[in-house]
Write an enzyme that holds these catalytic residues in place. Structure first.
Site, PDB file in Angstrom:
ATOM      1  N   ASP A   1       0.830  -1.207   0.000  1.00 44.65           N
ATOM      2  CA  ASP A   1       0.000   0.000   0.000  1.00 44.65           C
ATOM      3  C   ASP A   1       0.862   1.254   0.000  1.00 44.65           C
ATOM      4  O   ASP A   1       2.057   1.219   0.337  1.00 44.65           O
ATOM      5  CB  ASP A   1      -0.890  -0.028   1.255  1.00 44.65           C
TER       6      ASP A   1
ATOM      7  N   ASP B   1     -10.934   1.875  -3.012  1.00 43.65           N
ATOM      8  CA  ASP B   1     -11.488   1.574  -1.692  1.00 43.65           C
ATOM      9  C   ASP B   1     -13.009   1.572  -1.750  1.00 43.65           C
ATOM     10  O   ASP B   1     -13.665   1.202  -0.781  1.00 43.65           O
ATOM     11  CB  ASP B   1     -11.011   2.606  -0.664  1.00 43.65           C
TER      12      ASP B   1
HETATM   13  C1  GLA Z   1      -5.766   2.041   2.361  1.00 48.12           C
HETATM   14  C2  GLA Z   1      -6.143   0.890   1.467  1.00 48.12           C
HETATM   15  C3  GLA Z   1      -7.166   0.016   2.167  1.00 48.12           C
HETATM   16  C4  GLA Z   1      -6.600  -0.480   3.470  1.00 48.12           C
HETATM   17  C5  GLA Z   1      -6.143   0.696   4.324  1.00 48.12           C
HETATM   18  C6  GLA Z   1      -5.394   0.236   5.554  1.00 48.12           C
HETATM   19  O1  GLA Z   1      -6.807   2.911   2.532  1.00 48.12           O
HETATM   20  O2  GLA Z   1      -6.632   1.364   0.243  1.00 48.12           O
HETATM   21  O3  GLA Z   1      -7.542  -1.058   1.347  1.00 48.12           O
HETATM   22  O4  GLA Z   1      -5.528  -1.340   3.214  1.00 48.12           O
HETATM   23  O5  GLA Z   1      -5.283   1.575   3.609  1.00 48.12           O
HETATM   24  O6  GLA Z   1      -4.965   1.284   6.317  1.00 48.12           O
END
Ligand code: GLA
Length: 750
Positions: A464, A524
């Site tokens: 990420d 997301d």
């Molecule tokens: C980001 C990612 C999510 C999750 C969060 C965790 O927002 O896009 O899918 O992994 O971080 O903090």
């Protein structure tokens, strides 16, 4: 095949021809990019300036064919009569590169800067142009369905060259186009926007340090009458994950200049004598078979030449991800319970997301630290991964290695490793970026991530990155190279690990990352209605096998919208399916439905992930040539909806097909108060009885089963009626808003 005859270069594959010639002045003039033609067509494909256009600056007075401003070029410069945008700028100096030599190489010309590169090329044409003290290298690498171009500048003189801009490619396409770009932001990625390209420049750019969710680097140019199945469409993309720039502009002469490369803002390289700078690869594809044809060419290219060979065509596992269900609140016991449920549902991979290390109990602390939180996970990562694997699931883990929270042991020990500029630091999600241009920072990441990976049974990593950068400035490009270095060092020795990259969802969905991570978390936002826009946006340029698509809870965390579980599944099927919700509170009917979804997806996984994708009049279809799976999706349905006609594409008109629909159902609770019209006893719409029934009972919502010819299916078949307020009938598609269907269309033996 690449040929050179009478000064004409012809790059020809099954799906396109790319032609240019070197003119009398040593200038490469563009001739054609499109449907395959013959080298002998060079003459009618050339620009013929005739007596010129007036008010010209000519390379040779009296020769109107030396008016650079009016020619279709392969590259240009500044100060020699072409007043259109130049793809190269040597700050404050004129540029005038003329042809010197060429060579044709097998495969690709290997890059030396650490940028990722498409693999499995057919041939490369390497053209060298020169001007005093510098050489410009133009590379044209042929792949069956796309052409890859890049450039490099070499300082062959004795003075430093102030390189302020260098694009990966530039080309002048005859004709008039509209530019489709894919824009948005967090939870709203890839919204297609169409801008006609006229005399004013249309620009697609990102300056966030990443390729960004604001403006994906991929874009299209299409003729006004292009449809899904007909008309001319060009597609462009960059094999790069940082700041990018692309522009298109139409000249008075009707030539559309298009270029793409690293953004020139915050970019400056001072090339010392002997030094050389190479740009990322740019991908150019074209089709006269509309958007569908262009997407097919791009999908084939990405699946075959961007995705790492060891992950090519490999089925992507159905995963369960802990994030939306648990956020930071979990312990080993809870995770093992979830894993039991995930296994029972049919998932194959269990992914532990954020929150497993340091003081990471919320998003204010812990990034940069790698010590496993023993309070949450008393048996450590080794113990947890072992126990999950004993259940018959693979185990995957989340990392965010490029960032640091000021509240972390790493920051306390090495505040100088964080990127800040001269002002007070500003934070994004309470974090800063680490300076990946420093070797010791990269070493720290490589050592720590590798240690965790090697001490547990991990076969998947979610990588990420949740921070836009504003402090990168002139380091922007070197940061991206640093990232590629880290990814290479960690994952090349660990080829068994499936890498899924992520950046607050789709903030870094690009071909550079796809060279390392075969799939990317698309957004997301998992609301299926939003996903119709987001996944369709990706579908123009990226194949389904690259798009992470999960089913989450309703009401939805990002939109508060309640949608049927069936639609959440039906939309996610057209990508790499996963589940991301708290499994503990599922109703019996939901457990049954999810089991059926996963079993269905596994049955057709190869087609969903790797089949030929198309956008139909009512949704999407994927096909392996024998079986076509078509999704029909509704947003808001009107009262008294009319007949719905579904038109498939790509079938054989002469063949007959069996059409069945995936059994769709409706929960009794959705009828609420209306049940009083049909139930023999009084039912309280808010009472226990209905709630209880709703947990266990669903009603059929109109399933199809018939045969039809390919001709009829492509001409358009009328689907079963939708609910019209006149009562429930099991043959009707009683679905309401956000309902959907999946049709399975199978070719019948003769
Ligand atoms: C980001 C990612 C999510 C999750 C969060 C965790 O927002 O896009 O899918 O992994 O971080 O903090």
């Amino acid at each position: 095949m690449i040929t050179h005859q009478n000064g004409v270069f012809h790059i020809q594959t099954e799906s396109y021809s790319y032609l240019f010639k070197i003119d009398d002045y040593g200038i490469p003039e563009h001739l054609h990019f499109g449907t395959p033609v013959q080298t002998e067509d060079a003459f009618p494909l050339s620009c013929r300036p005739g007596l010129g256009w007036g008010s010209n600056v000519l390379l040779r007075e009296g020769d109107t064919a030396s008016n650079l401003d009016a020619l279709a070029l392969e590259w240009s410069g500044s100060g020699r009569g072409d007043y259109r945008e130049s793809p190269v700028e040597l700050t404050g100096r004129a540029t005038d590169f003329r042809y010197e030599t060429f060579e044709i190489l097998e495969g690709s010309a290997v890059m030396t800067s650490g940028l990722p590169q498409a693999h499995g090329a057919m041939e490369t044409l390497h053209l060298t142009l020169g001007q005093k003290g510098a050489k410009l290298h133009l590379y044209y690498t042929a792949f069956p369905t796309a052409l890859v171009r890049r450039s490099a500048l070499e300082n062959t003189g004795e003075e430093t060259i102030p390189l302020g801009k260098i694009m990966s490619f530039c080309v002048d396409l005859p004709g008039s186009y509209t530019m489709a770009t894919f824009n948005g932001g967090w939870i709203g990625e890839m919204r297609r926007e169409n801008t006609p390209v006229g005399a004013s420049k249309v620009v697609n750019e990102s300056l966030t340090g990443a390729s960004s969710n604001r403006h994906n680097p991929g874009f299209l140019l299409y003729e006004a009458d292009a449809t899904e199945t007909a008309g001319r469409v060009y597609g462009f993309n960059l094999v790069y994950s940082g700041n990018h720039y692309a522009s298109a502009q139409r000249s008075l002469q009707g030539l559309t200049r298009v270029m793409q490369g690293i953004h020139m803002s915050h970019f400056r390289k001072d090339l010392a004598p002997g030094e050389w700078f190479e740009t990322p690869e740019a991908v150019l594809a074209c089709s006269d078979a509309g958007f569908g044809g262009l997407s097919r060419n791009m999908h084939i290219f990405v699946n075959d030449h961007i995705i790492r060979p060891d992950w090519q065509g490999r089925p992507r596992p159905v995963l369960y991800n802990s994030w939306e269900g648990c956020v930071f609140d979990f312990n080993q016991h809870r995770l093992l319970e979830l894993a039991d449920r995930a296994k029972e549902l049919g998932c194959e991979l269990f992914v532990l997301d954020d929150g497993w290390f340091g003081q990471r109990n919320n998003d204010h602390a812990g990034l940069g630290d790698y010590n496993v939180n023993r309070k949450k996970l008393p048996q450590g990562m080794e113990g947890l991964s072992r126990r999950i694997r004993e259940k018959g699931l693979e185990f995957g883990l989340w990392f965010e290695p490029e960032s640091v929270n000021p509240d972390s042991d790493l920051y306390r020990a090495h505040p100088e490793w964080a990127l800040t500029d001269a002002f007070e630091p500003v934070y994004g999600r309470n974090q800063l970026l680490l300076d990946l241009t420093r070797k010791e920072v990269r070493d720290y990441i490589v050592e720590n991530v590798s240690r965790i990976l090697d001490n547990a049974q991990i076969s998947y990593v979610k990588w990420d990155m949740n921070r836009h950068s504003i402090a990168l400035g002139a380091k922007a490009h070197d940061f991206v190279l640093g990232l590629y270095d880290v990814l290479r060092r960690i994952f090349i020795p660990r080829r068994h690990i499936l890498l899924e990259s992520c950046s607050s969802g789709g903030n870094r969905f690009d071909l550079g990352m796809l060279c390392f991570s075969p799939q990317i978390w698309a957004s997301d936002d998992t609301d299926p209605v939003e996903r119709l826009t987001i996944q369709e946006g990706y579908s123009y340029l990226y194949p389904q096998s690259t798009i992470g698509a999960h089913v989450s809870a309703a009401p939805h965390a990002q939109t508060l919208r309640t949608t049927p579980l069936s639609t959440r599944g039906n939309v996610a099927f057209f990508g790499c399916l996963g589940y991301e919700l708290d499994l503990k509170h599922l109703l019996n009917v939901e457990i049954k439905e999810i089991k059926e979804q996963i079993a269905f997806y596994k049955q057709y996984r190869d087609i969903f992930q790797y089949g030929t994708f198309g956008r139909t009049n009512l949704g999407w279809q994927v096909s392996d040539g024998k079986t076509t799976l078509a999704g029909v999706f509704h947003r808001l349905v009107p009262a008294a909806p009319g007949y719905e006609q579904l038109r498939l594409t790509g079938l054989n008109p002469q063949k007959r097909y069996q059409v069945t629909s995936l059994a769709q159902t409706i929960r009794v609770g959705q009828f609420g108060n209306l049940l009083k019209h049909v139930a023999p006893v009084h039912i309280d719409p808010n009472g226990q009885l209905l709630r209880m029934a709703d947990r266990h009972v669903t009603l059929p919502a109109g399933n199809e089963c018939f045969t039809a010819s390919g001709a009829a299916l492509m001409s358009g078949i009328l689907l079963r009626p939708l609910f019209r307020g006149t009562g429930y009938d099991q043959n009707q598609r009683t679905q309401g808003d956000f309902g959907s269907d999946i049709y399975i269309v199978e070719e019948l033996a003769e």
